[in-house]
Design a protein around this motif. Sequence first.
Motif, mmCIF file in Angstrom:
data_model
loop_
_atom_site.group_PDB
_atom_site.id
_atom_site.type_symbol
_atom_site.label_atom_id
_atom_site.label_comp_id
_atom_site.label_asym_id
_atom_site.label_seq_id
_atom_site.Cartn_x
_atom_site.Cartn_y
_atom_site.Cartn_z
ATOM 1 N N ALA A 126 -43.939 22.557 -50.070
ATOM 2 C CA ALA A 126 -42.621 22.263 -50.626
ATOM 3 C C ALA A 126 -41.962 21.089 -49.901
ATOM 4 C CB ALA A 126 -41.730 23.498 -50.535
ATOM 5 N N ALA A 127 -42.455 20.807 -48.707
ATOM 6 C CA ALA A 127 -41.849 19.719 -47.928
ATOM 7 C C ALA A 127 -42.600 18.419 -48.159
ATOM 8 C CB ALA A 127 -41.887 20.071 -46.448
ATOM 9 N N GLY A 128 -41.875 17.337 -48.185
ATOM 10 C CA GLY A 128 -42.507 16.039 -48.377
ATOM 11 C C GLY A 128 -42.088 15.074 -47.293
ATOM 12 N N GLU A 129 -42.641 13.892 -47.344
ATOM 13 C CA GLU A 129 -42.316 12.893 -46.330
ATOM 14 C C GLU A 129 -40.828 12.557 -46.345
ATOM 15 O OE1 GLU A 129 -43.926 11.641 -43.837
ATOM 16 O OE2 GLU A 129 -45.555 13.018 -44.342
ATOM 17 N N GLN A 130 -40.278 12.503 -47.540
ATOM 18 C CA GLN A 130 -38.862 12.137 -47.606
ATOM 19 C C GLN A 130 -37.989 13.199 -46.947
ATOM 20 O OE1 GLN A 130 -37.496 12.009 -51.638
ATOM 21 N NE2 GLN A 130 -38.717 13.787 -52.269
ATOM 22 N N MET A 131 -38.425 14.436 -47.016
ATOM 23 C CA MET A 131 -37.662 15.484 -46.376
ATOM 24 C C MET A 131 -37.696 15.296 -44.869
ATOM 25 S SD MET A 131 -37.996 19.541 -46.755
ATOM 26 C CE MET A 131 -37.562 20.592 -45.382
ATOM 27 N N TYR A 132 -38.845 14.954 -44.343
ATOM 28 C CA TYR A 132 -38.945 14.739 -42.900
ATOM 29 C C TYR A 132 -38.136 13.528 -42.492
ATOM 30 C CZ TYR A 132 -42.543 18.239 -43.257
ATOM 31 O OH TYR A 132 -43.201 19.404 -43.500
ATOM 32 N N ALA A 133 -38.100 12.548 -43.341
ATOM 33 C CA ALA A 133 -37.290 11.364 -43.043
ATOM 34 C C ALA A 133 -35.822 11.756 -42.961
ATOM 35 C CB ALA A 133 -37.507 10.307 -44.123
ATOM 36 N N ALA A 134 -35.399 12.632 -43.867
ATOM 37 C CA ALA A 134 -34.005 13.055 -43.858
ATOM 38 C C ALA A 134 -33.703 13.883 -42.610
ATOM 39 C CB ALA A 134 -33.719 13.872 -45.116
ATOM 40 N N LEU A 135 -34.703 14.579 -42.107
ATOM 41 C CA LEU A 135 -34.475 15.424 -40.926
ATOM 42 C C LEU A 135 -34.552 14.637 -39.629
ATOM 43 C CD1 LEU A 135 -36.394 18.698 -41.829
ATOM 44 C CD2 LEU A 135 -33.946 18.413 -41.487
ATOM 45 N N ALA A 136 -35.168 13.480 -39.672
ATOM 46 C CA ALA A 136 -35.423 12.716 -38.451
ATOM 47 C C ALA A 136 -34.176 12.536 -37.578
ATOM 48 C CB ALA A 136 -36.047 11.376 -38.803
ATOM 49 N N PRO A 137 -33.039 12.118 -38.128
ATOM 50 C CA PRO A 137 -31.860 11.926 -37.267
ATOM 51 C C PRO A 137 -31.394 13.222 -36.616
ATOM 52 C CG PRO A 137 -31.292 11.649 -39.593
ATOM 53 C CD PRO A 137 -32.770 11.687 -39.514
ATOM 54 N N LEU A 138 -31.582 14.350 -37.301
ATOM 55 C CA LEU A 138 -31.141 15.624 -36.738
ATOM 56 C C LEU A 138 -31.888 15.971 -35.461
ATOM 57 C CD1 LEU A 138 -30.591 18.249 -39.570
ATOM 58 C CD2 LEU A 138 -28.948 16.962 -38.220
ATOM 59 N N VAL A 139 -33.154 15.643 -35.470
ATOM 60 C CA VAL A 139 -34.012 16.057 -34.372
ATOM 61 C C VAL A 139 -33.576 15.437 -33.047
ATOM 62 C CG1 VAL A 139 -36.322 15.695 -33.443
ATOM 63 C CG2 VAL A 139 -36.026 16.648 -35.724
ATOM 64 N N THR A 140 -33.148 14.188 -33.097
ATOM 65 C CA THR A 140 -32.792 13.512 -31.848
ATOM 66 C C THR A 140 -31.311 13.671 -31.519
ATOM 67 O OG1 THR A 140 -32.487 11.480 -33.123
ATOM 68 C CG2 THR A 140 -34.629 11.822 -32.100
ATOM 69 N N ASP A 141 -30.608 14.382 -32.355
ATOM 70 C CA ASP A 141 -29.173 14.549 -32.142
ATOM 71 C C ASP A 141 -28.920 15.697 -31.173
ATOM 72 O OD1 ASP A 141 -26.504 14.947 -32.235
ATOM 73 O OD2 ASP A 141 -26.328 15.027 -34.426
ATOM 74 N N PRO A 142 -28.344 15.432 -30.008
ATOM 75 C CA PRO A 142 -28.096 16.506 -29.041
ATOM 76 C C PRO A 142 -27.053 17.498 -29.545
ATOM 77 C CG PRO A 142 -27.178 14.429 -28.258
ATOM 78 C CD PRO A 142 -27.926 14.126 -29.519
ATOM 79 N N GLY A 143 -26.240 17.088 -30.458
ATOM 80 C CA GLY A 143 -25.241 17.996 -31.015
ATOM 81 C C GLY A 143 -25.879 19.164 -31.739
ATOM 82 N N VAL A 144 -27.041 18.948 -32.271
ATOM 83 C CA VAL A 144 -27.724 20.013 -33.003
ATOM 84 C C VAL A 144 -28.123 21.132 -32.051
ATOM 85 C CG1 VAL A 144 -29.788 20.569 -34.307
ATOM 86 C CG2 VAL A 144 -28.496 18.497 -34.835
ATOM 87 N N LEU A 145 -28.539 20.753 -30.874
ATOM 88 C CA LEU A 145 -28.894 21.766 -29.893
ATOM 89 C C LEU A 145 -27.719 22.676 -29.603
ATOM 90 C CD1 LEU A 145 -31.163 20.151 -27.156
ATOM 91 C CD2 LEU A 145 -31.703 21.856 -28.903
ATOM 92 N N ALA A 146 -26.567 22.056 -29.526
ATOM 93 C CA ALA A 146 -25.361 22.844 -29.261
ATOM 94 C C ALA A 146 -25.128 23.845 -30.388
ATOM 95 C CB ALA A 146 -24.160 21.913 -29.109
ATOM 96 N N LEU A 147 -25.398 23.412 -31.596
ATOM 97 C CA LEU A 147 -25.224 24.320 -32.739
ATOM 98 C C LEU A 147 -26.191 25.502 -32.646
ATOM 99 C CD1 LEU A 147 -24.740 21.773 -35.667
ATOM 100 C CD2 LEU A 147 -23.018 23.236 -34.587
ATOM 101 N N TYR A 148 -27.402 25.201 -32.278
ATOM 102 C CA TYR A 148 -28.381 26.286 -32.127
ATOM 103 C C TYR A 148 -27.888 27.276 -31.082
ATOM 104 C CZ TYR A 148 -32.193 24.239 -34.891
ATOM 105 O OH TYR A 148 -32.972 23.764 -35.884
ATOM 106 N N GLU A 149 -27.347 26.738 -30.014
ATOM 107 C CA GLU A 149 -26.898 27.635 -28.952
ATOM 108 C C GLU A 149 -25.718 28.485 -29.412
ATOM 109 O OE1 GLU A 149 -26.360 25.054 -25.645
ATOM 110 O OE2 GLU A 149 -28.533 24.696 -25.521
ATOM 111 N N ARG A 150 -24.865 27.884 -30.197
ATOM 112 C CA ARG A 150 -23.744 28.673 -30.711
ATOM 113 C C ARG A 150 -24.259 29.794 -31.608
ATOM 114 N NH1 ARG A 150 -19.654 24.389 -33.226
ATOM 115 N NH2 ARG A 150 -18.581 26.277 -33.959
#
Lengths: 244, 244
Positions: free
Chosen positions: B148-172
């Motif tokens: 179900a996942a395609g390259e474009q989906m991974y491209a859309a996720l790419a910025p999230l992965v390097t965003d340290p703010g996302v880690l904070a969300l996971y921790e919350r």
Amino acid sequence: MRIGEIAALVGLTTRAIRHYHHVGLLPEPERRPNGYRTYTVRDAVLLARVRRLTELGLGLDEVRDVLADDAGRELAEVLAELDADLARQQAELGARRRRLAELLAAGPAEGEPVSPGLAALLARAPVTTSPSAAKDREHLTLLDATGAAGEQMYAALAPLVTDPGVLALYERLDELAGAPVDDPRIGPLADALVAAVPAGLLDAVPADGPVAPGFQEALLAEYAPAQAEVVRRVMAAFVEGGRT
Amino acid sequence: MRIGEIAALVGLTTRAIRHYHHVGLLPEPERRPNGYRTYTVRDAVLLARVRRLTELGLGLDEVRDVLADDAGRELAEVLAELDADLARQQAELGARRRRLAELLAAGPAEGEPVSPGLAALLARAPVTTSPSAAKDREHLTLLDATGAAGEQMYAALAPLVTDPGVLALYERLDELAGAPVDDPRIGPLADALVAAVPAGLLDAVPADGPVAPGFQEALLAEYAPAQAEVVRRVMAAFVEGGRT
DNA sequence: CTTGACCTTGACGCAACGGCAGGGTTTCTA
DNA sequence: TAGAAACCCTGCCGTTGCGTCAAGGTCAAG
């Protein structure tokens, strides 16, 4: 999730999943009161992993090993082994296709798949209705199939094939079909046959010991009594001269 | 000849020959008084033919067909068909080996065979011990496996992965593990999560209708009650905006 | 209440033999 | 001449990865 849902999700059949339970690849999940299996997302992840591994060509027990110790080292090891196996299979297929192409190229109308060497030889042989000649050809294809015949043997036979005198010999053998075993034509024909065999042929036949004892018996049984006597004498002559 | 002799002659096992009798590929030969089968040279010729055809990859019933109507036309027909089949198998093997090489190249230490796109994404993700993050990664590999996942989906996720703010969300989200379902942190976290998802992601997910009903249930069951409530709200927000 | 779409267990089928059990025959050897 | 090795016989189970009934229980919708 019920089994049908998870099956659709990961792209397997319900039957396959139940099979995985049955062989212990995946533990049986919880049941609902009505007996239905209930699957979790983690099961889906596992099944997806199983699917990809089997699609790569791993057997179910190999998949089980990989899933068991998820060190990641085992995986690389198994995959490398698998790749070697696949490469071997690929080479095998290539060899089969080559032999296939060879067959299709060589004998476009032959009902018999023979080696190219024999095909070339038979293609040059004159048409004849002699039963003895037909029998001989059968025996040749048999030798060919057992791998006992080589290119050098066919080279040694090449002059015989185009020799019209050989046809005459076959016909003389045919004529002995109904003759008694003491027919006076037997001796001269055997001598002529022995003389007709080119010198190189004996060396070309791989002398891997005497043929199975039953084979000679079976060979002689193919001929009428008088003909069998001729064959027996010819063989005897060659055994003296250095093996069958 | 007895069965062992003919087997050695044509290069088969006695078991195979008896099997051929059993399935009717070759008629049962004469028996000697003691019950032993006796074979003729003609049998040997036939068996040699069978051997060569099976070695080419024909099934026994195809061999039977070829032997039956020895027109020679059938042979060429079957062989052509066989060649096409072999070519297909060869291509299949090639595809498998390519995917294998891909896997070995991409994730040298991953215990999981994932697509190269996801592998690249995960390689750039920071290490974390957050259980929620781990769960998310599992769900991603599941999506990846289902195709179900395609390259474009991974491209859309790419910025999230390097965003340290996302880690904070996971921790919350992690912190809500033991919280009650009316915890006041639920609302704000859900809003923050919805806001964090990049615009392109929604379009990248193939909207092939709602996921199986049982799947959402199973997904929520993976989380603690308060966490599940967050996830539920996030999903609801996306369903409003245009499907899961 | 009846469909129809699910689910359950259980068992056979397949392709081409391999292997073994349990027993007879032939042939070589001591 | 006996014993052992090397054959032969029939018949049945095991292999791989499920597909395909068979015979029935469960559940939601019309």
